[in-house]
Write an enzyme that holds these catalytic residues in place. Sequence first.
Site, PDB file in Angstrom:
ATOM      1  N   ASP A  44      -4.493  21.895  39.217  1.00 51.59           N
ATOM      2  CA  ASP A  44      -4.789  20.422  39.133  1.00 51.59           C
ATOM      3  C   ASP A  44      -3.802  19.648  40.092  1.00 51.59           C
ATOM      4  O   ASP A  44      -4.161  18.519  40.703  1.00 51.59           O
ATOM      5  CB  ASP A  44      -5.116  19.945  37.798  1.00 51.59           C
ATOM      6  CG  ASP A  44      -3.751  19.819  36.913  1.00 51.59           C
ATOM      7  OD1 ASP A  44      -2.749  20.575  37.424  1.00 51.59           O
ATOM      8  OD2 ASP A  44      -3.763  19.272  35.832  1.00 51.59           O
ATOM      9  N   ASP A 186      -5.507  17.020  31.989  1.00 47.90           N
ATOM     10  CA  ASP A 186      -5.781  16.750  30.692  1.00 47.90           C
ATOM     11  C   ASP A 186      -6.132  15.297  30.258  1.00 47.90           C
ATOM     12  O   ASP A 186      -7.120  15.155  29.368  1.00 47.90           O
ATOM     13  CB  ASP A 186      -4.335  16.857  29.859  1.00 47.90           C
ATOM     14  CG  ASP A 186      -3.495  18.246  30.361  1.00 47.90           C
ATOM     15  OD1 ASP A 186      -4.316  19.133  30.574  1.00 47.90           O
ATOM     16  OD2 ASP A 186      -2.385  18.316  30.122  1.00 47.90           O
ATOM     17  N   LYS A 230       6.525  21.317  26.697  1.00 44.49           N
ATOM     18  CA  LYS A 230       6.781  20.837  28.095  1.00 44.49           C
ATOM     19  C   LYS A 230       7.662  19.785  28.133  1.00 44.49           C
ATOM     20  O   LYS A 230       8.235  19.464  29.250  1.00 44.49           O
ATOM     21  CB  LYS A 230       5.425  20.348  28.627  1.00 44.49           C
ATOM     22  CG  LYS A 230       4.588  21.419  29.510  1.00 44.49           C
ATOM     23  CD  LYS A 230       3.559  20.692  30.387  1.00 44.49           C
ATOM     24  CE  LYS A 230       2.483  20.300  29.666  1.00 44.49           C
ATOM     25  NZ  LYS A 230       2.241  18.581  29.544  1.00 44.49           N
TER      26      LYS A 230
HETATM   27  C1  GLA Z   1      -0.232  21.408  31.830  1.00 40.90           C
HETATM   28  C2  GLA Z   1      -0.362  20.089  32.702  1.00 40.90           C
HETATM   29  C3  GLA Z   1      -1.564  20.071  33.464  1.00 40.90           C
HETATM   30  C4  GLA Z   1      -1.793  21.264  34.459  1.00 40.90           C
HETATM   31  C5  GLA Z   1      -1.537  22.587  33.133  1.00 40.90           C
HETATM   32  C6  GLA Z   1      -1.598  23.952  33.877  1.00 40.90           C
HETATM   33  O1  GLA Z   1      -1.192  21.260  30.833  1.00 40.90           O
HETATM   34  O2  GLA Z   1      -0.472  19.037  31.925  1.00 40.90           O
HETATM   35  O3  GLA Z   1      -1.780  19.180  34.298  1.00 40.90           O
HETATM   36  O4  GLA Z   1      -1.017  21.573  35.278  1.00 40.90           O
HETATM   37  O5  GLA Z   1      -0.447  22.394  32.443  1.00 40.90           O
HETATM   38  O6  GLA Z   1      -2.981  24.146  34.224  1.00 40.90           O
END
Ligand code: GLA
Length: 459
Positions: A44, A186, A230
């Site tokens: 994305d 997301d 994250k």
């Molecule tokens: C996280 C990020 C998204 C995307 C996913 C991996 O969820 O927030 O933007 O990059 O990882 O697809």
Amino acid sequence: MEDGTIAFYSNTELIDCFSSEFGGPPQILTRAPGRVNLLGEHVDYNGLPVLPMTIDRAVTIAARKRDDHSVTIRNLDNAFAGEAFENVLGLPHSAQGSWINYCKAAMEGINTDRMIESFPGMNILCAGTIPPASGLSSSSALVVATALTYLSVLEQPLRSESQRTDLAALLAGAERYVGVHGGGMDQAIILLGGKECACKINFFPLRVERVPVFRDHLFVICNSLVKADKSGSAVHRYNEGPLTCRLIRALAEKHAQMAFGEEIEIEHLGDLWFGPLCLTNAEVESLFSEAFPQPRTTLAQATAVLGIGEAEIRRKWLGDLPEPDGGYNLQARARHQLTELARVEQGRDCLLAGDAATFGSLMNDSHQSCAHDYGVSSPQLDTLVEVARQAGALGSRLTGAGFGGCTVSLIEKDSLESFANAIATHYYEEYLNLANADPLAQDWVLPAQPVSPADSEYL
Ligand code: GLA
């Protein structure tokens, strides 16, 4: 909730808790669902399409506007410490890894984007049923829930689909406040997803196509029980993807200029397909094989091609991302973009055609690509997808950022019980050595039901 299990609550309970915490009832109630991504991982941020859906787990916020500029944020779960701060332009960050930064990200994004003259205060009580740090987007759900709450406080509630789209794009950028170079999947699915359907989402500009999910098959989420946080220290691991993709974009642009003329500009890697060049997959593949002839590209090689120094490459794209021995693995990472795009396109067609078997094999291929070409899997996730396939899944893959968190598998609707039992035995008990696993009751195996998108109401 010491043992990590999720406490469920009703809206009435949340409203009552708000009243006793803050000495008066809330005015606003907001809900933002989590999401599971079915296909299209780590693409994305390059402007390539994804195929997620919302899930029946959410962040809920009860809130009330204050007469001053103070913001007090609390959580029903005591594991998440509350905080109070003044609402100003340029909100100072909370401690690294703190959940409050996601609330601040939303407020800062709106404060910067909308011409707000006075920054109102509010009391907020949050609660959530999305397993945290498990790749189901609990953090973006918190960002979206805070944003919708704050917009209601500002008396600017969302009124149209196009306002939702604008907000999703705004919040994708705003969430970078926490230091993650994430993409826009997301926020988009949380604001634009729908009941009974997955969404194919394209970026720059954001467009959403709703596609019905299978009738006789079910997507099931399995938690590896390895946290995939994250925020905090895991930021660097996640950011490796977006940062190396920036170098891939720069090198691809250079080669496109050599092939098609100096004036070609590629702002996002996805522009190779969706920008003015409109290249086919075969043409992009051939461009990539010229740009990335070896598995690895060193900084020295990149400087030679791009005609700029290492310091400039770092300043523009790579930041302080360490150079691995032998260089960055750009070839495999670029291949993942190409093959994952094809899988998303084909996956959308399979949903429309009701072809669960092919969709399952695309999920398997996607996991392989995430693991081997992109390097975002883990031994636990690899084991869990293998166990799921042995248990009869048509396909299984990691979902979300990876490194831990959850997998998503496609199974026949009436086989949920036997599937969960097999996962209990072969993953939780045999592999993780956990006694008496009951994963449906413990919330480790979760049938995924797409629900309506985030909303906020005045009480
Ligand atoms: C996280 C990020 C998204 C995307 C996913 C991996 O969820 O927030 O933007 O990059 O990882 O697809």
